[in-house]
Design a protein around this motif. Structure first.
Motif, PDB file in Angstrom:
ATOM      1  N   PHE A  39     -12.498  19.406  -5.860  1.00  0.00           N
ATOM      2  CA  PHE A  39     -12.201  20.798  -6.251  1.00  0.00           C
ATOM      3  C   PHE A  39     -13.819  21.547  -6.433  1.00  0.00           C
ATOM      4  O   PHE A  39     -14.351  22.431  -5.776  1.00  0.00           O
ATOM      5  N   TRP A  40     -14.318  20.758  -7.388  1.00  0.00           N
ATOM      6  CA  TRP A  40     -15.624  21.319  -7.745  1.00  0.00           C
ATOM      7  C   TRP A  40     -16.757  21.183  -7.027  1.00  0.00           C
ATOM      8  O   TRP A  40     -16.822  20.330  -6.203  1.00  0.00           O
ATOM      9  N   HIS A  64      -8.274  19.308  -8.329  1.00  0.00           N
ATOM     10  CA  HIS A  64      -8.894  19.265  -9.511  1.00  0.00           C
ATOM     11  C   HIS A  64      -8.758  20.754 -10.278  1.00  0.00           C
ATOM     12  O   HIS A  64      -8.540  20.825 -11.381  1.00  0.00           O
ATOM     13  N   ARG A  65      -8.475  21.780  -9.610  1.00  0.00           N
ATOM     14  CA  ARG A  65      -7.889  22.977 -10.132  1.00  0.00           C
ATOM     15  C   ARG A  65      -7.198  23.820  -8.705  1.00  0.00           C
ATOM     16  O   ARG A  65      -7.359  23.183  -7.705  1.00  0.00           O
ATOM     17  N   TYR A  66      -6.708  24.698  -9.116  1.00  0.00           N
ATOM     18  CA  TYR A  66      -6.000  25.790  -8.068  1.00  0.00           C
ATOM     19  C   TYR A  66      -7.155  26.664  -7.439  1.00  0.00           C
ATOM     20  O   TYR A  66      -7.814  27.068  -7.832  1.00  0.00           O
ATOM     21  N   ASP A  67      -6.891  26.503  -6.148  1.00  0.00           N
ATOM     22  CA  ASP A  67      -8.050  27.505  -5.506  1.00  0.00           C
ATOM     23  C   ASP A  67      -7.342  28.733  -4.987  1.00  0.00           C
ATOM     24  O   ASP A  67      -6.473  28.818  -4.130  1.00  0.00           O
ATOM     25  N   HIS A  68      -7.913  29.893  -5.623  1.00  0.00           N
ATOM     26  CA  HIS A  68      -7.503  31.241  -5.244  1.00  0.00           C
ATOM     27  C   HIS A  68      -7.637  31.733  -4.067  1.00  0.00           C
ATOM     28  O   HIS A  68      -6.998  32.782  -3.620  1.00  0.00           O
ATOM     29  N   GLU A 110      -4.253  20.827 -13.984  1.00  0.00           N
ATOM     30  CA  GLU A 110      -4.628  22.061 -14.690  1.00  0.00           C
ATOM     31  C   GLU A 110      -4.140  23.193 -13.763  1.00  0.00           C
ATOM     32  O   GLU A 110      -4.874  24.302 -13.800  1.00  0.00           O
ATOM     33  N   TRP A 111      -2.916  23.132 -13.078  1.00  0.00           N
ATOM     34  CA  TRP A 111      -2.207  23.899 -12.458  1.00  0.00           C
ATOM     35  C   TRP A 111      -1.110  24.564 -13.330  1.00  0.00           C
ATOM     36  O   TRP A 111      -0.574  24.040 -14.029  1.00  0.00           O
ATOM     37  N   GLU A 164       2.318  27.601  -9.736  1.00  0.00           N
ATOM     38  CA  GLU A 164       1.602  27.242  -8.559  1.00  0.00           C
ATOM     39  C   GLU A 164       1.970  25.732  -8.244  1.00  0.00           C
ATOM     40  O   GLU A 164       2.141  25.398  -7.066  1.00  0.00           O
ATOM     41  N   THR A 180      -4.032  27.857 -19.287  1.00  0.00           N
ATOM     42  CA  THR A 180      -4.238  27.119 -18.236  1.00  0.00           C
ATOM     43  C   THR A 180      -4.684  28.025 -17.127  1.00  0.00           C
ATOM     44  O   THR A 180      -3.906  28.830 -16.577  1.00  0.00           O
ATOM     45  N   SER A 212      -7.403  28.368 -13.586  1.00  0.00           N
ATOM     46  CA  SER A 212      -8.307  27.917 -12.416  1.00  0.00           C
ATOM     47  C   SER A 212      -9.418  28.985 -12.179  1.00  0.00           C
ATOM     48  O   SER A 212      -9.077  30.093 -12.206  1.00  0.00           O
TER      49      SER A 212
END
Length: 336
Positions: free
Chosen positions: A82-83, A122-126, A153-154, A158, A326, A328
């Protein structure tokens, strides 16, 4: 070592996992990092967690070299995407198909393996349609580059939406990786119940609250030299929320509880996390091999209700429980 299923899947993993966030490729020299991995293996740890973003891909490389020569079938290797990585240009982050497909190949090369056991968002992508993300993960699985997929960390809603798509695509979404500790319990009201319902296990990070729950930080005193609270590469920023006299005093009051069950404070903290039966494993980090040896002693420990109640009484309103924490980041926040 205790072994648990990863969520409702058939994959068995060690209840204590070894992770190399903030250490390998950054805080710890490679010889020391390799020594910690060797100690983890000697203690019966078979599950290793990393991410492409850790030390801007260097942590994956260090872990790959440390595990070289081990029987691959006897290990469970987890990584994440993700990052921003590399130069951090416009497609070097997020959960687009392009970034996922390029990132998995980079991770496999650095880790020195043909597949990872768990590939995690690794995180949620908006900014990317969830359908695009889940289809890309499904294709990674079908290509044999990952055996299972997970998130980190969702939020509950989500996770539920991703689970529905995973069912349609017939791919195994089996886990969530949240921060969870005696002090940080934001998953308990929404995320944990949702995951229990859907069959996702928790792969917990920071079970000792960045080291605060070891008791080494004392109220009214500066942090020890060389500790995470003095690390200007990122560690200090993560730990600062705990560095108040109120929290540190409460942690010191946990010592008699730990001594009463013949555990160190760090062991008590890890054992506390593992009492949650939806926790598949607790990730520990280390800069010295003896830290690994100490923390693995929490595996298989059962804490009685009286101990759990005593911990809650001591920590009181220092415990953080708000599920809204929590979060993202959006693209502009990722890129700064």
């Amino acid at each position: 070592m205790e072994f648990r299923n990863l969520g409702a899947s058939g994959l068995r993993i060690s209840a204590i996992a070894y992770g190399n966030w903030l250490t390998h490729g950054s805080q710890v020299e490679e010889d020391a990092a390799s020594a910690c991995v060797r100690q983890a293996l000697d203690e019966g740890i078979t599950t290793f967690d990393t991410a492409d973003v850790y030390a801007n891909t260097a942590a994956e490389s260090v872990l790959g070299r440390a595990l070289a020569g081990e029987r691959r079938e006897g290990l469970e290797i987890f990584t994440k995407v993700f990052w921003p990585t590399g130069p951090g240009e416009h497609n070097d982050h997020g959960l687009s198909r392009k970034h996922i497909m390029e990132s998995i190949d980079g991770s496999l090369k650095r880790l020195g393996t043909d597949y990872v056991d768990l590939y995690q968002a690794h995180r949620y992508d908006h900014e990317t349609p969830l359908e695009e993300t889940m289809l890309a993960f499904a294709d990674v699985v079908r290509a044999g580059k990952a055996l299972y997929i997970g998130v980190s960390e969702w939020r509950a809603e989500e996770i539920r939406a991703a689970h529905e798509l995973a069912k349609e695509l017939r791919v195994p979404l089996v886990s969530n990786q949240p921060q969870y500790s005696m002090l940080w319990r934001v998953i308990e009201s929404e995320v944990d119940p949702t995951c229990r319902e859907l069959g996702l296990g928790q792969v917990v990070w920071s079970p000792i609250a960045q080291g605060v729950l070891t008791g080494k930080y004392l109220p009214g005193q500066p942090p020890p030299a060389g500790s995470r609270a003095t690390d200007d590469k990122g560690g200090a920023g993560f730990i600062e929320k705990w560095m108040t006299d109120d929290v540190l005093e409460r942690v010191q009051r946990l010592k008699p509880i730990a001594e009463g069950v013949d555990l160190s404070l760090a062991q008590l903290a890890v054992a506390w996390v593992l009492q949650n039966q939806n926790v598949s494993c607790a990730i520990i980090g280390a800069s010295r091999p003896e830290q690994v040896t100490e923390n693995v002693k929490a595996a298989g420990v059962t804490l009685g209700d009286d101990v759990l109640s005593a911990i809650d009484e001591v920590l009181g309103d220092a415990v953080i429980t708000d599920p809204a924490l929590t979060v993202s980041p959006r693209r502009s926040e990722v890129l700064g």
